[in-house]
Design an enzyme around this catalytic site. Structure first.
Site, short mmCIF file in Angstrom:
data_model
loop_
_atom_site.label_atom_id
_atom_site.label_comp_id
_atom_site.label_asym_id
_atom_site.label_seq_id
_atom_site.Cartn_x
_atom_site.Cartn_y
_atom_site.Cartn_z
N VAL A 47 38.04 36.53 39.93
CA VAL A 47 38.00 35.46 40.93
C VAL A 47 39.41 35.20 41.47
CG1 VAL A 47 37.46 33.02 41.33
CG2 VAL A 47 35.95 34.41 39.91
N CYS A 48 40.41 35.31 40.60
CA CYS A 48 41.79 34.97 40.98
C CYS A 48 42.27 35.66 42.25
CB CYS A 48 42.74 35.25 39.82
SG CYS A 48 42.34 34.32 38.33
N PRO A 49 42.10 36.99 42.41
CA PRO A 49 42.61 37.58 43.64
C PRO A 49 41.91 37.08 44.90
CG PRO A 49 41.51 39.23 42.28
CD PRO A 49 41.58 37.98 41.48
#
Length: 188
Positions: A47-49
């Site tokens: 999810v972070c990118p």
């Protein structure tokens, strides 16, 4: 103790930013500016990118609003550089990333996952006096929205510039605000 209204305490973190040498960031660097600390669990994740890319798309708008953004995870500045150099999404980003491998910032902001060593997915907006005005923390699988963050920052900046005014739900720049008073109690 609540974190809204508290002041950012002294810290030093080494940053990676595209096109620059590594550099240190301290609480002195945020004085007099609106600042976003955008915590995420870890480099090289899922999810972070997507969140960081979304933030990157708003970065120039935020800078035009006088806001600096710092991506923060418990990875090192070296890991941030390696991720930037090898990921198409992360490689497009120009805001600085802070390494927090000693967990100083994650602990200060209360987002370190005990026993895990990773930060929660959390956003903090700090005003020019170093006071935390907005915070958002979501669960691991729920990404944040940079458009909504930008709207909230505009509201916080409006309220700071216009004492005695508040921004109602879903307020957008240029919309009506409220002046709290006894006359409004029970009538909104």
């Amino acid at each position: 103790m609540g974190i809204i209204g508290s002041t950012v305490q002294p810290f030093t973190a080494t940053a990676f930013q595209a096109g620059k040498d590594f550099f240190d960031v301290t609480e002195k660097d945020i004085e007099g500016k609106w600042t976003v600390f955008f915590f995420y669990p870890a480099d090289w994740t899922f999810v972070c990118p997507t969140e960081l890319e979304d933030m990157g798309e708003k970065y120039s708008v935020l800078q035009d609003m006088g806001v600096e953004v710092y991506g923060v995870s418990t990875d090192t500045h070296f890991s941030h550089k390696a991720w930037h150099d090898s990921s198409e999404k992360i490689g497009k980003l120009s805001f600085p990333f802070l390494g927090d491998q000693m967990h100083k910032l994650s602990n200060q902001f209360g987002v370190l996952r005990e026993g895990v060593g990773l930060a929660d997915r959390a956003t903090f907006v700090v005003d020019p006096d170093g006071v935390i005005q907005i915070m958002e923390i979501t669960c691991e699988g729920v990404g944040r929205n940079a458009n909504e963050l930008t709207r909230k920052i505009k509201a916080a900046q409006y309220v700071r510039a216009n004492p005695g005014q508040v921004c109602p739900a879903a307020w957008e720049e240029g919309s009506d605000t409220l002046a709290p008073s006894l006359d409004l109690v029970g009538k909104i």
